[in-house]
Design a protein around this motif. Sequence first.
Motif, short mmCIF file in Angstrom:
data_model
loop_
_atom_site.label_atom_id
_atom_site.label_comp_id
_atom_site.label_asym_id
_atom_site.label_seq_id
_atom_site.Cartn_x
_atom_site.Cartn_y
_atom_site.Cartn_z
N LEU A 1 3.00 -2.00 -4.03
CA LEU A 1 1.85 -2.35 -3.18
C LEU A 1 2.29 -3.14 -1.96
O LEU A 1 1.68 -3.02 -0.89
N ALA A 2 3.33 -3.94 -2.11
CA ALA A 2 3.88 -4.64 -0.95
C ALA A 2 4.35 -3.63 0.09
O ALA A 2 4.07 -3.76 1.29
N VAL A 3 5.05 -2.61 -0.36
CA VAL A 3 5.52 -1.55 0.54
C VAL A 3 4.34 -0.85 1.21
O VAL A 3 4.31 -0.64 2.42
N LEU A 4 3.35 -0.53 0.39
CA LEU A 4 2.15 0.16 0.89
C LEU A 4 1.47 -0.65 2.00
O LEU A 4 1.07 -0.10 3.03
N ALA A 5 1.34 -1.95 1.78
CA ALA A 5 0.64 -2.80 2.75
C ALA A 5 1.39 -2.90 4.06
O ALA A 5 0.80 -2.99 5.14
N VAL A 6 2.71 -2.87 3.96
CA VAL A 6 3.55 -3.13 5.13
C VAL A 6 3.86 -1.86 5.91
O VAL A 6 4.03 -1.88 7.12
N GLU A 7 3.92 -0.72 5.20
CA GLU A 7 4.34 0.52 5.86
C GLU A 7 3.21 1.48 6.16
O GLU A 7 3.43 2.56 6.71
N ARG A 8 1.99 1.09 5.81
CA ARG A 8 0.86 2.02 5.98
C ARG A 8 0.65 2.39 7.46
O ARG A 8 0.98 1.64 8.36
N ARG A 9 0.06 3.56 7.64
CA ARG A 9 -0.23 4.07 8.99
C ARG A 9 -1.72 3.99 9.30
O ARG A 9 -2.16 4.41 10.38
N SER A 10 -2.52 3.50 8.34
CA SER A 10 -3.96 3.39 8.59
C SER A 10 -4.54 2.26 7.75
O SER A 10 -3.90 1.77 6.84
#
Lengths: 293, 293
Positions: free
Chosen positions: A284-293
């Motif tokens: 989830l840390a990755v998701l929050a930091v790398e998201r495009r939207s």
Amino acid sequence: MAADARLAPWRQRVEAALETALAASADTGSARLHAAMRHAVLSGGKRLRPLLVYAAGAATGADETLLTAPAVAVELVHAFSLVHDDLPAMDDDDLRRGRPTVHVAFDEATAILAGDALQALAFEVLAEAPVDAALRVAWLQSLARATGAAGMCGGQALDMEAGGRRIEVAELQQLHALKTGALIRSAVRMGALAGGAGPGVSARLDDYAAALGLAFQIRDDLLDIDGDSASLGKTAGKDQAQDKATYPALLGRDGAGAALAEQVARMRDALTGWPGDVGALEALAVLAVERRS
Amino acid sequence: MAADARLAPWRQRVEAALETALAASADTGSARLHAAMRHAVLSGGKRLRPLLVYAAGAATGADETLLTAPAVAVELVHAFSLVHDDLPAMDDDDLRRGRPTVHVAFDEATAILAGDALQALAFEVLAEAPVDAALRVAWLQSLARATGAAGMCGGQALDMEAGGRRIEVAELQQLHALKTGALIRSAVRMGALAGGAGPGVSARLDDYAAALGLAFQIRDDLLDIDGDSASLGKTAGKDQAQDKATYPALLGRDGAGAALAEQVARMRDALTGWPGDVGALEALAVLAVERRS
């Protein structure tokens, strides 16, 4: 830090549970109000906060079946806040997740009431969760505090007041700690409470959550200047147009990137050596930091 | 039915407790938001709903010290609903209890957020009440249901939709059962829960509460045509100006008076032969029916 195979099933579970929660009392009251509530909630959000509940539960060994109620409740509060934040008197946004906002699709009065009813539904879901009363009360305390004047609502008020005014990074950080951080911390805390986490354990997870909240906001600010409306699903470039205080505005794009990296390191530190299963929290840390939207 | 000497001390107690609840977290967040919340709550309301909590507690033998939290919580929900109902997109009222409404005294965004934060505070107060967790959960269930789409918010949505349209008495009654009735019934129910009332006992008190809610609304409609703005503390004649469905509009003034008398009889029936102390419940029935504002 890598993806976690559990995220997709958890997401499906929370979607189904949100449907159920919204259907429960749909035969009483106003059909239009219920439709507006569904429009606000069932529109393909990232479900970051519910996933944090599940991930924090996994990290503390919680029984997964306990986690649905807090996962649903925190997402209902998040959805209510978006409906109200989008109102003409607030951020005045027409587009959210690629669809018309609630006051555009319905009307302003219905949007105000839909937000109000979603908040009440969040607390109703927690109060009626099939777990022991002490856990329900602990969840309710956490979520109510995170929602109110000393949490999300307080942060949004500070954000409105800061509009156009020159503020410092410390003030911006404090504003976001309330506006987005409080609810994210509550999501993690509710998951850990279900796992019976003690205060020491909670403090480390809370540090992870606080860092995640800040990272999420910095990423949001960066997306506003770098993204386009189509992939964002909301109006890009809005912060600059409204002369809003943001991390890139205060620190420059590189400075904001460095601040983001700092929070990523802080999350890593908080999870390093943790005895439980932190795979989902990392994902989830990755998701929050790398998201495009 | 006559006045009850306990009402004034209860009213003082709830005023002090509202002050305390609003002060608790006032150092965190936005000073302007906190000021707006105080403006909304500490403005000399009748405190009918808190008094109903105490009165229902007295009728069921509840320990009086248990009743402060639900008394405060139900008034916070009521205050939040008034702030939002007064907004330009809703009833668009400038005057409330003889003072400018929150969006006039502050601004629209602050009024929206103050309402949101007051709702959260209501649930926080209940979740943190110094009583056992099972009672807190029962209160929270009652208040959350009464507030949301199947309660007060649902009723307000129906009211907005009925604006200008011709509706029947049955529909008007259903609308008010949600809009004002649900919260009044929750107040009585929370008091009775503190007294350990069983389902049979609650059903009779619930019938009293439902009748009181209707009587209160009919009286409200009559005051709107007979009262003047100065003594009402809000704009008189507003219902007619907005072509709102009201009891006098549907039944005529005499018909509305008869409907009011019917609800008074129903309250009397519900309380007749009751084994506990119903003096305060009787006094509140008189207050609701004979009030001038």
